[in-house]
Motif scaffolding. Structure first.
Motif, PDB file in Angstrom:
ATOM      1  N   THR A  19       3.575  18.647  20.453  1.00  0.00           N
ATOM      2  CA  THR A  19       3.339  17.705  21.556  1.00  0.00           C
ATOM      3  C   THR A  19       4.346  16.561  21.491  1.00  0.00           C
ATOM      4  OG1 THR A  19       1.011  18.279  21.446  1.00  0.00           O
ATOM      5  CG2 THR A  19       1.571  16.313  22.708  1.00  0.00           C
ATOM      6  N   TRP A  21       7.318  16.879  20.266  1.00  0.00           N
ATOM      7  CA  TRP A  21       8.551  17.490  20.787  1.00  0.00           C
ATOM      8  C   TRP A  21       8.557  17.435  22.317  1.00  0.00           C
ATOM      9  CZ3 TRP A  21       8.730  21.529  24.231  1.00  0.00           C
ATOM     10  CH2 TRP A  21      10.012  21.908  24.608  1.00  0.00           C
ATOM     11  N   PHE A  25      11.246  15.693  24.668  1.00  0.00           N
ATOM     12  CA  PHE A  25      12.008  16.478  25.633  1.00  0.00           C
ATOM     13  C   PHE A  25      11.922  15.838  27.019  1.00  0.00           C
ATOM     14  CE2 PHE A  25      12.041  19.722  28.907  1.00  0.00           C
ATOM     15  CZ  PHE A  25      13.279  20.282  28.685  1.00  0.00           C
ATOM     16  N   LEU A  26      10.702  15.540  27.438  1.00  0.00           N
ATOM     17  CA  LEU A  26      10.518  14.983  28.781  1.00  0.00           C
ATOM     18  C   LEU A  26      11.172  13.612  28.889  1.00  0.00           C
ATOM     19  CD1 LEU A  26       6.861  16.049  29.617  1.00  0.00           C
ATOM     20  CD2 LEU A  26       8.981  16.894  30.629  1.00  0.00           C
ATOM     21  N   CYS A  28      13.839  12.529  27.282  1.00  0.00           N
ATOM     22  CA  CYS A  28      15.296  12.716  27.423  1.00  0.00           C
ATOM     23  C   CYS A  28      15.624  13.148  28.845  1.00  0.00           C
ATOM     24  CB  CYS A  28      15.805  13.796  26.471  1.00  0.00           C
ATOM     25  SG  CYS A  28      15.637  13.384  24.756  1.00  0.00           S
ATOM     26  N   TYR A  29      14.857  14.134  29.335  1.00  0.00           N
ATOM     27  CA  TYR A  29      15.161  14.687  30.642  1.00  0.00           C
ATOM     28  C   TYR A  29      14.995  13.634  31.737  1.00  0.00           C
ATOM     29  CZ  TYR A  29      14.235  17.056  35.031  1.00  0.00           C
ATOM     30  OH  TYR A  29      14.231  17.397  36.355  1.00  0.00           O
ATOM     31  N   PHE A  30      13.845  12.930  31.705  1.00  0.00           N
ATOM     32  CA  PHE A  30      13.591  11.978  32.784  1.00  0.00           C
ATOM     33  C   PHE A  30      14.556  10.801  32.728  1.00  0.00           C
ATOM     34  CE2 PHE A  30       9.275  13.924  33.143  1.00  0.00           C
ATOM     35  CZ  PHE A  30       9.445  14.340  34.453  1.00  0.00           C
ATOM     36  N   ALA A  32      17.621  10.742  31.542  1.00  0.00           N
ATOM     37  CA  ALA A  32      18.940  11.177  32.002  1.00  0.00           C
ATOM     38  C   ALA A  32      18.919  11.391  33.510  1.00  0.00           C
ATOM     39  CB  ALA A  32      19.354  12.457  31.279  1.00  0.00           C
ATOM     40  N   ALA A  33      17.819  11.955  34.035  1.00  0.00           N
ATOM     41  CA  ALA A  33      17.735  12.191  35.474  1.00  0.00           C
ATOM     42  C   ALA A  33      17.725  10.861  36.231  1.00  0.00           C
ATOM     43  CB  ALA A  33      16.486  12.994  35.803  1.00  0.00           C
ATOM     44  N   TYR A  34      16.989   9.901  35.701  1.00  0.00           N
ATOM     45  CA  TYR A  34      16.912   8.593  36.345  1.00  0.00           C
ATOM     46  C   TYR A  34      18.304   7.950  36.409  1.00  0.00           C
ATOM     47  CZ  TYR A  34      15.617   3.730  37.115  1.00  0.00           C
ATOM     48  OH  TYR A  34      15.528   2.458  37.608  1.00  0.00           O
ATOM     49  N   ILE A  53      17.750   7.205  23.913  1.00  0.00           N
ATOM     50  CA  ILE A  53      17.329   8.529  23.445  1.00  0.00           C
ATOM     51  C   ILE A  53      17.426   8.602  21.927  1.00  0.00           C
ATOM     52  CG2 ILE A  53      17.994  10.975  23.436  1.00  0.00           C
ATOM     53  CD1 ILE A  53      18.602  10.678  26.422  1.00  0.00           C
ATOM     54  N   GLU A 114      17.451  19.040  20.668  1.00  0.00           N
ATOM     55  CA  GLU A 114      17.415  18.321  21.950  1.00  0.00           C
ATOM     56  C   GLU A 114      18.331  17.119  21.970  1.00  0.00           C
ATOM     57  OE1 GLU A 114      16.349  19.404  24.577  1.00  0.00           O
ATOM     58  OE2 GLU A 114      15.180  20.987  23.635  1.00  0.00           O
TER      59      GLU A 114
END
Lengths: 125, 848
Positions: A19, A21, A25-26, A28-30, A32-34, A53, A114
């Protein structure tokens, strides 16, 4: 560091490390997306994002490390065997502790995986 | 602790044959399947599981024929066997049917048959829910597949990318609607099965089966059902947005009005990638049951398998963008997904090594199931290796949308799913029919399939690298892939012939052949207690389990079970009963009465199906009529069949143990089912919230500066009303338990009104501020979140009314309050949904 003594393992303690992890993961993704998704300026350096991050990675690794430490110790205290097919609460604990340890190891590795893109990529291209 | 010491003196003497015969007659009568046309009202796992499996295989054969049609078309360059538009329908329906109508449902079907047997349970906890899921599946599947006979099938690929599919000018007709609505309906069935299987694995294990003794199949089922719960709802959210765009022109995926087609890809693949593992893990679970039997030893590294199952379950949710490497996302985002795609190879590989180690340390008996298992491992490893290749961004940019990917995915799916499943068919057929399948035909089938498959798909790696694009109905001779395609086409027929051998072996008349001997493979797990042919009661008495392989490791086990020396050897009250046990240690907690045959699940499925089908064709009046009928049939089903107050509080279940017949709150399985369903529901909601914040990230200004809606006033009023309704749910439960029934009824009545008012005020916000959902994606997103929450509020209102009626008719009392505790649980989730919606719509824009 066993503040409350030996923990009773259950399905939630088993999935705690993956969890973390998933959170990492989320995050990092969010983040970077933002930073990058509006695609307004792909060449901007994203040092702040990488640093954030990095910090979150360290926190997550420490948390997973604590899970490794707890499950390792309790597993060792229980005799540390990989034989856990007996009909006793101790065998159940030993099984859950060892499985937690394995999953924590996997999660630790996956968090490091990641983080690798952040070491190599410095902008939004 | 021997069984003898547990006997109370007044217990029936299980060694008396006369006593046993009486018990068996009662059990047989209670569990018998209905006769004549009423047979179709059966809900028992043995009947429903077999129907489910048979129908899933039917769809598989249908999709297989479509595949052969494609191979005929591609056999030679510039062929015109199929027209381009019909070819589009054929490949779309092939992928759709194989994934949605075969690969996922077959997991549910097989688990419905096997799981209760493996857990020594008489049935799963919600048999009527399984039946409902089955009927939904049949109706939805026939609707989707049938469309091709009217030349109206979906034709834009199984992942339905907009804008190709959202614009009438590109894809005229009903195809995408049939796909969206038909499959949404089937997704509901999958989520129903997931609820059933999670509660089954956690709460219906036999006494003594601690978590460390659970069969590995149980672990896989638990993980996969959990994955369904988090993977399917985002697709339902995506379907809602998609259908709103198609039906009402709400521009979620239209860039000219602020939408973004890539959002659909995200929502689809958040579902689509975990789905690959949802397909793979249950099949590999069969392998984990087969290998110990033929290696004649317990699995080596039980914990490692649990690591693999749970680890894969998690990491598979971090891979979805590897289907979207070519959409132009920033490299750093691609990097995250590439890293996770490589990381998932670790747990996937671990289980392969565990299997190999178990085989190496055992004395392997070669048999047809083992043949398929070996073929599966070899094929899957090849698919896994090309998977590691396409997980790398630069390689994928070259191979994307070519036959290389087609080869990769078929190696993974056929090696990871179809071959293990075939092994499972040969292995488990005696449990289904009491007879073994033919070894000779099995070997023939295997070699035809194995050789046919590899010779058909190996050349596709080459065709793909040579530049042949997938989904294009033909190719020019100058491309130089004609020979490779001819080889692929011929071998595809060889492969199909192999599968037909299995079909023949299963269907051929065999009434003259003798039944197989009991436990024909000499396996160690509980499902092999099954008699040949099987009895409808499943297990003669619910055993105490103290080992992982009880038939191997517990002395005199089969005899003790058969002689009824364990729990529930009788059906004294002539009711269907099974045991509920604790999650960690399998300690007996409750004697659960499970419902028997009923047509209500079928009617509920028919009316619910009608809602989706009528909506496809925009027959709005009929849609609303079907909605009402569907609601009524579900309420009738619940009213008559659930939360029945038993005639006594406790019941003797054997071995001197008395267990309660009625439990409510977290002790009851209904509460668990509500909790799990609402987790899925919350995930779908999160999918919609993801949509809002996705648009927030891709737009520099979101909400657009010129918009004023939905304002703060009305959403705040709605929030307060929702909070009041939530409080009335909690207080109603509390006062009902405290025997203040009058107060509780007043609060339930208040709840009915409060939740409707809350929903109305939430919708009033965007309405009164003039948000036009077809003008821009912002108002559309606001509306969809508000409607989602308002509909949930309306459902909450119906629930309050239902509890009030149950209380007034004395079907719910202070001591028997399952209904009200489940509704209170629903309202926790409802409050969460309302809070998040309103915080997002009204307060978030103020803070940025």
């Amino acid at each position: 560091m066993q503040i409350f003594g030996k923990t009773q393992d259950n399905l939630w303690t088993l999935i705690a490390a993956p969890t973390i992890w998933a959170f990492h993961f989320l995050f990092c993704y969010f983040l970077a997306a933002y930073q990058c998704a509006p695609n307004a300026d792909p060449f901007t350096r994203i040092g702040g994002t990488r640093l954030a991050i990095g910090v979150v990675t360290v926190v997550c690794l420490v948390l997973i490390g604590l899970i490794v430490r707890r499950s390792w110790r309790e597993w060792r205290v229980d005799g540390g065997g990989t034989r856990n097919n007996q009909d006793t609460p101790e065998a159940r604990e030993r099984f859950l502790e060892f499985s937690t340890l394995l999953l924590a190891g996997l999660s630790f590795t996956a968090v490091i995986f990641e983080t690798m893109p952040v070491l190599l990529i410095g902008d939004c291209r | 602790m021997t069984q003898a010491t547990l006997y109370p003196s007044d217990a029936p003497n299980q060694d008396d044959e006369e006593v046993r015969r009486g018990q068996e007659e009662r059990l047989r009568k209670v569990w018998a399947a209905p006769k004549g046309w009423r047979y179709w009202s059966a809900v028992n796992n043995t009947e429903v599981g077999i129907w489910y499996t048979a129908v899933a295989f039917g769809f598989m054969l249908f999709a297989g024929v479509l595949a052969l049609m494609m191979r005929v078309q591609l056999a030679v360059p510039d062929n015109d066997f199929l027209s381009a538009t019909f070819y589009n329908q054929v490949y779309t329906l092939h992928g759709t049917a194989m994934m949605f109508l075969f690969a996922v449902p077959i997991f549910e079907a097989v688990a419905i048959i096997l799981l209760p047997q493996m857990l020594g349970a008489r049935d799963l906890p919600f048999p009527r829910l399984s039946a409902f899921g089955f009927w939904c599946f049949v109706i939805g599947g026939v609707f989707v597949c049938g469309s091709i006979f009217f030349d109206a099938a979906p034709n834009a690929g199984w992942f339905m990318y907009p804008p190709l599919t959202t614009r009438e000018q590109y894809t005229p007709g009903y195809g995408p609607d049939i796909w969206l609505l038909g499959l949404s309906f089937i997704e509901v069935a999958s989520i129903a099965a997931a609820v059933e299987l999670i509660v089954g694995t956690l709460k219906c294990r036999p006494p003594g089966m601690r978590l460390n003794l659970m069969p590995l199949y149980g672990w896989y089922v638990l993980v996969v059902a959990g994955m369904i719960l988090f993977a399917f709802p985002p697709l339902i959210a995506g379907d809602i947005l998609f259908e709103l765009e198609r039906l009402f022109d709400w521009p979620f995926f239209d860039p000219s009005r602020g939408g973004d087609p890539v959002l659909w890809q995200h929502l689809f693949w958040i579902f689509g990638h975990p789905e690959v593992y949802i397909v793979f893990l249950p099949a590999i679970a069969l392998v984990a049951m087969i290998i110990p039997t033929f290696a004649q030893r317990p699995i080596l590294g039980y914990s490692w398998i649990v690591l693999a199952a749970v680890g894969t379950g998690f990491i598979s949710f971090g891979l979805w963008v590897h289907h979207m490497y070519t959409t132009g996302l920033p490299s750093i985002s691609l990097g995250f997904f590439s890293a996770a795609s490589e990381a998932v190879a670790i747990p996937t590989g671990v289980q392969i090594f565990v299997f190999i180690a178990t085989l190496l340390t055992g004395r392997v008996i070669f048999s047809v199931p083992m043949l398929f298992v070996s073929g599966a491992l070899a094929t899957f490893v090849i698919g896994g290796l090309t998977g590691v290749m396409v997980a790398l961004v630069p390689f994928d940019w070259q191979a994307h949308d070519t036959y290389f990917v087609v080869a990769h995915l078929h190696y993974v799916l056929i090696g990871g799913m179809l071959f293990p499943l075939s092994a499972g068919i040969y292995y488990y057929w005696p449990i289904v029919s009491g007879r073994r399948l033919s070894d000779r035909l099995g070997k023939l089938a295997f070699w035809l399939m194995f050789v046919g498959f590899n010779v058909a798909f190996m050349p596709m790696h080459y065709s793909g690298l040579a530049g042949m694009a997938r989904r294009v109905w033909t190719y020019p001779e100058s491309m130089g892939v004609g020979a490779a395609n001819m080889v692929s086409s011929i071998s595809a027929f060889v492969f199909a012939a192999g599968f037909l051998v299995i079909v023949w072996d299963v269907l051929r008349p065999r009434s003259k052949e003798p039944y197989a001997k009991r436990n024909p493979w000499n396996a160690g797990t509980l499902e092999w207690l099954s008699e040949m042919p099987g009895e409808s009661w499943g297990v003669r008495s619910v055993p105490i389990v103290t080992t992982r392989y009880p038939i191997w490791e517990q002395p005199n086990f089969i005899d003790d079970v058969d002689k009824g020396r364990f729990y529930l050897p009788d059906a004294t009250d002539m009711k269907r009963e099974t045991l509920i046990t604790s999650v960690l240690d399998g300690s007996p907690l409750q004697c659960l009465r499970v419902p028997g045959p009923s047509f209500m699940p079928m009617w509920a499925a028919i009316f619910t199906g009608a809602v989706f089908i009528f909506a496809t064709f925009h027959w709005w009046a009929a849609t609303i009529g079907a909605m009402v009928l569907s609601l009524v049939s579900i309420i009738v089903w619940l009213w008559r069949g659930t939360a029945q107050i038993p005639e006594v509080r406790e019941k003797e279940v054997g071995l001197g143990l008395k267990l309660p017949l009625y439990e409510s709150g977290p002790q009851s399985i209904g509460w668990w089912a509500m909790f799990i369903t609402m987790l899925g529901d919350a995930t779908a909601f999160m999918g919609l919230i993801f949509g809002y914040f996705y648009f927030f990230t891709i737009h520099v200004d979101f909400p657009p500066p010129t918009t004023v809606g939905p304002g703060v006033l009305w959403p705040t009023v709605a929030l307060m009303l929702f909070a009041a309704a939530w409080a009335s749910a909690l207080l109603a439960r509390w006062s009902n338990r405290a025997e203040h029934v009058g107060v509780a009824r007043f609060l339930m009545a208040a709840g009915v009104v409060l939740s409707l008012c809350a929903s109305a005020s939430l919708l009033w916000g965007p309405y009164t501020t003039g948000l036009d959902p077809s003008a821009h994606v912002y108002p559309a997103t606001v509306w969809v979140l508000a409607i989602w929450t308002a509909v949930h509020g309306a459902v909450g209102s119906v629930m309050f009314g239902y509890c009030l009626a149950r209380s007034i008719t004395k079907r719910m009392t202070p001591a028997h309050d399952i209904d009200l505790s489940n509704v209170a649980l629903y309202w926790h989730f409802m409050a969460f949904t309302a809070f998040f919606t309103i915080a997002t719509l009204a307060y978030f824009p103020m803070s940025v």
